[in-house]
Design an enzyme around this catalytic site. Structure first.
Site, PDB file in Angstrom:
ATOM      1  CD  GLN A 242      -2.686  -1.008   2.614  1.00 33.47           C
ATOM      2  OE1 GLN A 242      -2.540  -1.578   3.546  1.00 33.47           O
ATOM      3  NE2 GLN A 242      -4.073  -0.457   2.404  1.00 33.47           N
TER       4      GLN A 242
ATOM      5  CG  HIS B 213      -7.456  -6.203   4.493  1.00 37.10           C
ATOM      6  ND1 HIS B 213      -8.745  -6.138   4.094  1.00 37.10           N
ATOM      7  CD2 HIS B 213      -6.705  -5.598   4.282  1.00 37.10           C
ATOM      8  CE1 HIS B 213      -8.679  -4.864   3.716  1.00 37.10           C
ATOM      9  NE2 HIS B 213      -7.369  -4.214   3.808  1.00 37.10           N
TER      10      HIS B 213
HETATM   11  O1  GNR Z   1      -8.200  -0.146   8.956  1.00 37.68           O
HETATM   12  C1  GNR Z   1      -8.337  -1.061   8.280  1.00 37.68           C
HETATM   13  N1  GNR Z   1      -9.511  -1.859   9.035  1.00 37.68           N
HETATM   14  C2  GNR Z   1      -9.833  -3.134   8.469  1.00 37.68           C
HETATM   15  C3  GNR Z   1     -11.384  -3.362   8.983  1.00 37.68           C
HETATM   16  C4  GNR Z   1     -11.902  -4.665   8.729  1.00 37.68           C
HETATM   17  C5  GNR Z   1     -11.041  -5.552   7.781  1.00 37.68           C
HETATM   18  C6  GNR Z   1      -9.804  -4.908   7.499  1.00 37.68           C
HETATM   19  C7  GNR Z   1      -9.449  -4.040   7.690  1.00 37.68           C
HETATM   20  S1  GNR Z   1      -7.695  -3.469   7.320  1.00 37.68           S
HETATM   21  C8  GNR Z   1      -7.682  -1.676   7.220  1.00 37.68           C
HETATM   22  C9  GNR Z   1      -6.365  -1.097   6.973  1.00 37.68           C
HETATM   23  C10 GNR Z   1      -5.912  -1.548   5.555  1.00 37.68           C
HETATM   24  O2  GNR Z   1      -6.312  -1.246   4.433  1.00 37.68           O
HETATM   25  N2  GNR Z   1      -5.066  -2.381   5.395  1.00 37.68           N
HETATM   26  O3  GNR Z   1      -4.516  -2.823   4.462  1.00 37.68           O
HETATM   27 NI    NI Z   2      -6.443  -2.629   3.018  1.00 36.13          NI
END
Ligand code: GNR
Ligand code: NI
Length: 171
Positions: free
Chosen positions: A54, A136
């Site tokens: 990112q 994620h």
């Molecule tokens: O801040 C983030 N909150 C979130 C909420 C639910 C599932 C995954 C996340 S990760 C995200 C930050 C982000 O974009 N990480 O890649």
């Molecule tokens: Ni993310």
């Protein structure tokens, strides 16, 4: 410390598959500074995780803190999911897809191996929000975004909404 710019969907650089971190790089002061800058960027956003992809660094590591009070900063280098069990649905968001939230189904419990910021190996069984977040972030390292789990039509709506938001912000 400094804040890093975060790439946003549909930037093609977010589709890069990240390469493993070489062990020798972990002790490099520049790498340690990058980790600190990623924590600062994540906390300021605010977010609970940030993958190197990112911030346009295409190597396999991320920072995570799912605590309520920023008290549990965790670094995962070369993470690998060894086993997955169960399912959970969580409403996800992403700093690279600002203002968009959608339900995603993922494994409820995972076994993960990784190196910490000192290069020490760990293996852990995690569940709940931390398991969501690790999955994620590993998706980011593989060039995948949570909007990829949506239908093509919904993803196109997300792309248009973000383009409109940017246009409004620019005027
Ligand atoms: O801040 C983030 N909150 C979130 C909420 C639910 C599932 C995954 C996340 S990760 C995200 C930050 C982000 O974009 N990480 O890649
Ligand atoms: Ni993310």
């Amino acid at each position: 410390m400094s804040l890093l710019p975060i790439l946003e969907f549909p930037d093609p650089r977010l589709r890069t598959k990240a390469a493993p971190v070489e062990a020798a790089r972990i002790t490099d002061p520049g790498f340690q500074r990058l980790l600190d800058d990623m924590f600062e960027t994540m906390y300021e956003a605010p977010g609970i995780g940030l993958a190197a992809s990112q911030v346009d660094v295409h190597q396999r590591f991320m920072v995570i803190d799912v605590s309520e009070d920023k008290s549990d900063p965790q670094v995962f280098i070369n993470p690998q999911i060894l086993a997955k069990a169960g399912e959970q649905v969580y409403q996800e968001g992403c700093l690279s897809v600002p203002g968009i939230f959608a339900d995603v189904t993922r494994a409820d419990q995972i076994d993960v191996s990784y190196l910490d910021r000192h290069g020490q190996p760990h293996q852990a069984q995690v569940d709940a929000l931390l398991a969501v977040c690790i999955q994620h972030e590993i998706d980011h390292l593989d060039g995948k975004l949570f909007v990829d789990y949506l239908s093509p039509l919904k993803r196109e709506m997300v792309r248009k909404k973000l383009a409109k938001q940017r246009k409004l912000a620019a005027d």
